[in-house]
Design a protein around this motif. Sequence first.
Motif, short mmCIF file in Angstrom:
data_model
loop_
_atom_site.label_atom_id
_atom_site.label_comp_id
_atom_site.label_asym_id
_atom_site.label_seq_id
_atom_site.Cartn_x
_atom_site.Cartn_y
_atom_site.Cartn_z
N HIS A 169 0.83 -1.20 0.00
CA HIS A 169 0.00 0.00 0.00
C HIS A 169 0.87 1.25 0.00
N LEU A 186 -0.86 4.03 -8.81
CA LEU A 186 -0.90 2.58 -8.92
C LEU A 186 0.21 2.12 -9.85
N LEU A 207 -7.82 -2.41 -12.61
CA LEU A 207 -7.82 -2.10 -11.18
C LEU A 207 -8.32 -0.70 -10.92
N VAL A 261 -9.18 0.40 -7.24
CA VAL A 261 -7.90 0.19 -6.54
C VAL A 261 -6.93 1.28 -6.95
N TYR A 283 -8.53 -8.55 -5.19
CA TYR A 283 -9.82 -8.24 -4.55
C TYR A 283 -9.90 -8.87 -3.16
N TYR A 335 -7.78 -6.99 -0.54
CA TYR A 335 -8.40 -5.76 -0.05
C TYR A 335 -9.56 -6.07 0.88
N LEU A 356 -14.39 -3.14 -1.76
CA LEU A 356 -14.53 -2.65 -3.12
C LEU A 356 -15.93 -2.93 -3.62
#
Length: 299
Positions: free
Chosen positions: A98, A105, A127, A132, A155, A158, A165
């Motif tokens: 992160h 990204l 993404l 994301v 996914y 996260y 999401l």
Amino acid sequence: MKNRFIVALIGILLVSAALIPNNVQASTGNESINEKLGLPIVVYGDALSEEQKSKVTELLEVGQHDEVDEFTVTGQDIANYIGGNPNSNMYSSVKILHKDNGEGLNIDIVSPDNITEVTKEMYSNALLTAGVENAEVFVASSVQVSGHSALTGIYKAYDAKGVKLDEDRMEVASEELDVATSIADEGVDEAEVSELLTEIKKAIAEQNPATKEEIEQIVEEQMNNLNIELSEEDRQRLIDLFEQMRDLNINFDNVKDQLDELTGGIQDVINDEGFWNKVSTAIQDFFKALADFFRSIFN
């Protein structure tokens, strides 16, 4: 026989030297835990054998971190997150770091020979569609796979960390990846496919189309701008895809800077004459050495 092996090895080394960027450096040790951003996350495909998992661990350089959060992604996960086949074998694995807001990204496919269909630009586009942002994502597989299942691993990572999401956006992102790889399979260059998707998103952000007809016009304009010709079926899939995005009210203005950076990166790949010259020179040198060897045999 021994001499032939040496000539072949020299050729391989020449190609490898041409392709390795000058700024690549080896890992120099462990990294401390970032308490603000949390631990690195590693998600392994559940179909990996122990030997394959060990190879993926090496590819993702998991050992450079003092501590990581580890998860496993299964066929049931692909069914839960994007409505896929629960009997799917999952091999693609990912590591996620992160980043602070605004850092963007970044995708790195660390085993490019084993991810056969999905490019890092395709991952980036999908993404961003899924929501994301601000992360560094490393994708790896120890066997040859298309690369689609890596999305599900991201996914799940996260979700496991409490970042929810939007399910509809995840499904559309998966469809985007399917459309992108399908168009590439029809003969359109992968970089051009990614650039087309990116430019359509940027146009949608700027024009805010209200109808399907306006979406269709944007798709046609960007295809013409990039001199890309598609079959009627692929063209319609693109229109339907971005119509779904319009219905979800995805605000691409929020990631416009990242889309601009993505376009620039794709153009760098397409226009990097130095890169292609290195590849060409390495191949020429290899075959010249091979020809010289055979001439030496018969002279």
